[in-house]
Design an enzyme around this catalytic site. Structure first.
Site, PDB file in Angstrom:
ATOM      1  N   ASP A  18       1.298  -0.446  -0.219  1.00 41.82           N
ATOM      2  CA  ASP A  18       0.199  -0.469  -0.221  1.00 41.82           C
ATOM      3  C   ASP A  18       1.221   1.012  -0.447  1.00 41.82           C
ATOM      4  O   ASP A  18       1.616   1.903   1.350  1.00 41.82           O
ATOM      5  CB  ASP A  18      -1.550  -0.139   0.834  1.00 41.82           C
ATOM      6  CG  ASP A  18      -1.700   1.088   1.243  1.00 41.82           C
ATOM      7  OD1 ASP A  18      -1.699   2.308   0.553  1.00 41.82           O
ATOM      8  OD2 ASP A  18      -2.747   1.495   2.542  1.00 41.82           O
ATOM      9  N   LYS A  80       3.387  11.172  -3.521  1.00 41.72           N
ATOM     10  CA  LYS A  80       2.277  10.127  -4.058  1.00 41.72           C
ATOM     11  C   LYS A  80       1.115  11.687  -4.878  1.00 41.72           C
ATOM     12  O   LYS A  80       0.579  11.799  -6.382  1.00 41.72           O
ATOM     13  CB  LYS A  80       1.452   9.821  -2.760  1.00 41.72           C
ATOM     14  CG  LYS A  80       0.045   8.989  -3.464  1.00 41.72           C
ATOM     15  CD  LYS A  80      -0.824   7.911  -2.646  1.00 41.72           C
ATOM     16  CE  LYS A  80      -1.550   7.114  -3.297  1.00 41.72           C
ATOM     17  NZ  LYS A  80      -2.126   5.864  -1.961  1.00 41.72           N
ATOM     18  N   GLU A 189      -6.932   0.617  -4.632  1.00 37.44           N
ATOM     19  CA  GLU A 189      -7.794   0.392  -2.682  1.00 37.44           C
ATOM     20  C   GLU A 189      -8.537   0.168  -2.709  1.00 37.44           C
ATOM     21  O   GLU A 189      -8.515  -0.993  -1.402  1.00 37.44           O
ATOM     22  CB  GLU A 189      -6.324   1.473  -2.658  1.00 37.44           C
ATOM     23  CG  GLU A 189      -5.236   2.068  -2.352  1.00 37.44           C
ATOM     24  CD  GLU A 189      -5.077   3.692  -2.428  1.00 37.44           C
ATOM     25  OE1 GLU A 189      -5.599   3.869  -2.745  1.00 37.44           O
ATOM     26  OE2 GLU A 189      -3.703   3.839  -2.977  1.00 37.44           O
ATOM     27  N   ASP A 211     -13.285   5.569   1.345  1.00 37.33           N
ATOM     28  CA  ASP A 211     -12.254   5.327   1.321  1.00 37.33           C
ATOM     29  C   ASP A 211     -11.340   6.699   1.916  1.00 37.33           C
ATOM     30  O   ASP A 211     -10.617   7.521   0.378  1.00 37.33           O
ATOM     31  CB  ASP A 211     -10.592   5.022   0.632  1.00 37.33           C
ATOM     32  CG  ASP A 211      -9.157   4.582   0.609  1.00 37.33           C
ATOM     33  OD1 ASP A 211      -8.966   5.330   1.854  1.00 37.33           O
ATOM     34  OD2 ASP A 211      -8.723   4.264   0.055  1.00 37.33           O
TER      35      ASP A 211
END
Lengths: 647, 177
Positions: A18, A80, A189, A211
């Site tokens: 992850d 990211k 994800e 999420d």
């Protein structure tokens, strides 16, 4: 026997990663269950921070984060958010604390169109770096953690937000490659989270995965039906997360720390404010109010009290933005919120009490939280890595994901014409025919964009393709058939063919933001300067692994599907197999590569027959109409055709 | 306009007809995708992985086409050699055009007023209308004497779909505030 030669120590073990905005986690399967990998200090949560020192030394994780306070410019956090982004992107500008560079690593752009200058680069520790290189450092650190425990790491599944576009996905895959990982798959994800939950609970039904991570928000609606996880719709905001909560709170703290509103607060002070804000946010998960001591510009310090009510009011507009995406996802899935069997919480930011309450109200049911929301994605990735490596007992698991954003091409007048709408099940493909608009036109430029907006300029530019070598003919006569393919990773490929001549056209991919294959190759070469791996040795290993894989699969198939071999296929294949074995023994990467290609060719037709057999087995000779009840009454189109003599 | 990759009926190995059972179609698609999905070929040679990708795409696209009544009708009409395509199909009935124009004015007014209740009512009325048109199309494909009504009904269905898409967009805007 072959495996033993190249596998002197341990068997390679697949891992799931992850790669988060604020934290990253690596997991693997242990005793049939997914579990996170812990480093020598007992930590599994690795801060996604990278520190670059002047001497070329790189630090990742907690150590790097500590140095962020003293050397903000040399430490990169939340990289990211910049994956696959351009330097002129509004998001890039919003993250102002880095020293961005607007040159293409010193190499002049041959086209001179400034295309490469669009890729974000920052200067840190005396180096010019792309987000891909920074992410690769995080992945390397995770790989190292995994190697310490497993000795040898096999393939890896890396997770990405479902809402990531093509450029962001490609950047992530490149980072994996650069970190020396065999990336089996990019996995969304939320799908990973559902996989971890679904296998745990063995329950069929409709689920929503909410999420909210450090930097991204995703909402996914999916159905679980006997091992098939099918995403119905997905949506979200690739620039919304816990970091934004920190920023809002930090801005409030800065009012105290830096009362002078006329000048901009120094970078170091902003960093301190963000650190304090994060701590306050965490403390407010359990406490109703928190006192925090902050330094004041010009010396001294002051205590500030933050109550949960204040914090809730501050973040309310952010959290409410998630509601818009959720309602749209529900509508896209063509369901009602009450039909959902469960809501799964993912991401550290869902620990915030206000977020939990908001989700419960929005969906009208208490969300599930029995798997750690921070671990659940990595655990799901480990499960999928295991399935793909073929070492799992979960062979019936199948993930059917969707394209998160519509794919389109720019047409005359700058309108983006959709070729694949959002939420199309992947792998997906489309074919479109174009024609020339000028006499003797030999080239054709296509601009591929991604997004929901009507005009191409408002969508995300993915790539410009130049189709060359069209034979000269009058305008409108040439017919260019362009095939778009989106693979299981959500990555786009384009092929083109000129129909009147039947010539397959070469498609030049010029990514608008991402890196070209050549640039990635150059980065691999550059890594040598830092004494990490020997490129030739690495290439040999890669070719060998692929060759071993092909040999093993072919030998297995020769036993299982021998009856489908025709003519002298068997002897041809056996000859090519022997050549491949020999090439491996000679340890020559290019020879291995060539031998595998020849073996590939020799097995091609037979592989097609085997696939046909697999299909026939899957549908078990059933005719769909046997399932229907009213066949006899209805008259099909064939009857129509018959009566009209084929029209 | 994109062109179909394959004949969707042949790809899913089902009889070409308009009134298909979408649940059974979904089951068929799942069976095929289970066998062909690239994840099933993760450790196979490159050519098999490419082949699996190509065939999975064909199955997914065939399913996407047949699930949608408009694309399904187009695929069937093509088999009947009817001139499918908005530019080649006959002009729509003026009465339908008038009716749709008025309906869209109503919709735009409700959208401007951000009247979510009214938007929902208009959308649900149009969905009822869509059902009736699909039934009419079913009859047109079933009965050879009604072949001439296929293209007009298909055109009508396109207008209704556009209305519903617009209604969804207005609803989204209204909800976003």
């Amino acid at each position: 026997m072959l495996l033993e030669i190249f596998d002197p120590k341990a068997a390679p073990r697949p891992i799931g990663i992850d790669l988060g905005t604020t934290n990253s986690i690596v997991a693997r399967i242990r005793d049939d269950r997914p579990a996170v990998i812990v480093d020598c200090n007992g930590t599994w949560l690795v801060p996604s921070a990278v520190h670059f020192e002047k001497n070329g030394k790189v630090m990742v994780g907690t150590d790097a984060l500590r140095l962020a306070a003293v050397d903000a410019q040399g430490t990169i956090v939340s990289v990211k958010r910049l994956m696959g982004r351009g330097a002129d992107d509004p998001e890039t500008k919003r993250l102002g604390t880095f020293d961005f560079v607007n040159v293409s690593g010193g190499t002049p752009d041959p086209e001179g169109d400034g295309e490469n200058a669009k890729t974000v680069r920052f200067r840190a520790g005396g180096r010019t770096l792309t987000p891909v290189e920074v992410s690769a450092e995080i992945l390397k650190a995770l790989r190292k953690m995994a190697e310490d425990e497993l000795q040898r790491v096999g393939g890896a599944v890396i997770t990405v937000p479902a809402y990531f576009d093509d450029a962001q996905r490609q950047a992530t895959k490149d980072a994996g490659k650069l970190a020396g990982l065999d990336v089996l798959r990019l996995l969304n994800e939320p799908t990973a989270a559902a996989l971890a939950y679904g296998l745990e609970k063995k329950q069929n039904g409709l689920f929503a995965v909410y999420d909210l991570g450090g930097g991204t928000f995703d909402i996914t609606i999916l159905s679980l039906d006997d091992g098939v996880f099918e995403v119905k719709s997905t949506g979200g905001d690739s620039a919304l997360g816990g970091d934004d909560m920190d920023r809002l709170l930090a801005a409030k703290l800065l009012e105290v720390m830096h009362a002078d509103t006329k000048t901009q607060a120094p970078v170091e002070l902003v960093r301190l404010a963000l650190d304090s804000a994060r701590k306050v946010k965490h403390a407010l998960t359990d406490a109703a109010e928190v006192d925090v001591v902050v330094p004041i510009k010009g010396g001294g310090e002051k205590s500030v009290r933050v109550t949960r009510d204040e914090f809730d009011a501050l973040i309310r507009p952010l959290v409410e933005r998630t509601g818009v995406s959720c309602r749209r996802a529900i509508r896209d899935a063509k369901i009602e919120a009450r039909e959902l069997d469960g809501v799964i919480l993912v991401g550290g930011s869902t620990r915030v009490p206000f977020v939990k309450r908001y989700v419960a109200d929005l969906f009208g049911k208490e969300p599930l939280g029995d798997i750690d929301p921070e671990q659940v994605v990595a655990l799901g990735a480990a499960i999928q890595a295991n399935v793909l490596a073929g070492s799992g007992s979960t062979d019936d698991v199948l993930l059917l994901d969707v394209l998160p954003l519509s794919l389109g091409i720019e047409t005359m007048g700058g309108v983006a014409e959709k070729i694949l709408p959002r939420n199309t099940t992947i792998p997906a493909g489309a074919k479109q025919t174009f024609t020339t608009y000028a006499d003797n036109q030999t080239g054709f430029e296509l601009h591929v964009v991604q997004g929901e907006r009507e005009l191409a300029v408002d969508c995300r530019s993915l790539a410009k393709f130049t189709l060359k070598g069209i034979p000269p003919m009058p305008a409108g006569l040439a017919r260019l058939e362009v095939t778009f393919e989106v693979d299981a990773d959500g990555l786009l490929n384009v092929r083109a063919k000129e129909l009147t001549t039947g010539v397959e056209q070469h498609v030049e991919v010029k990514p608008s933001y991402g890196l070209t294959d050549e640039e990635v190759e150059n980065m691999l070469m550059a890594a040598l300067d830092y004494g990490e791996t020997d490129l030739a040795a690495r290439r040999l290993i890669e070719e060998r692994v692929e060759a071993e894989r092909v040999i093993l699969a072919t030998e297995k198939a020769l036993i299982a599907d021998a009856d489908l071999l025709q003519g002298n296929e068997r002897s041809d294949i056996e000859m090519r197999l022997a050549d491949t074995h020999a090439a491996i023994a000679r340890q020559n990467a290019s020879q291995i590569h060539a031998a595998v290609e020849l073996l590939d060719d020799a097995t091609k037709a037979w592989a097609g027959r085997r696939m046909d057999r697999a299909v026939a087995r899957a549908i078990g000779g059933k005719n769909l109409n046997e399932v229907e009840t009213d066949v006899a009454a209805a008259r099909g189109v064939e009857a129509h055709l018959h009566e009209h003599g084929g029209g | 306009m994109t062109t179909p990759l394959t004949d969707p009926f042949a790809t899913l190995e089902i009889e070409p007809r308009f009134d298909i059972d979408v649940t059974a179609l979904d089951a068929r698609r799942k069976e095929l995708v289970r066998a062909l999905h690239p994840d099933r070929f993760a450790s196979s040679p490159a050519n098999e992985r490419r082949m699996a990708l190509g065939r999975s795409i064909e199955v997914n696209e065939a399913f996407r086409a047949l699930r949608d009544p408009i694309k399904r009708a187009e695929a069937l009409a093509r088999k009947l050699d009817l001139p499918v395509g908005e530019t080649t199909e006959p002009k729509p009935d003026p009465e339908l055009l008038m009716e749709m124009m008025e309906a869209r004015e109503d919709l735009a007014a409700a959208g401007r007023a951000k009247d979510t209740a009214r938007l929902a009512t208009l959308a649900s009325q149009m969905r009822e209308r869509e059902k009736a048109t699909i039934e009419g199309l079913t009859q047109a494909f079933r009965d050879p004497s009604r072949k001439g009504t296929i293209l007009p009904k298909l055109g009508e269905l396109r207008y209704l779909r556009r209305f519903l898409d617009e209604a969804a967009a207005f609803q989204e805007l209204a909800e976003a505030g």
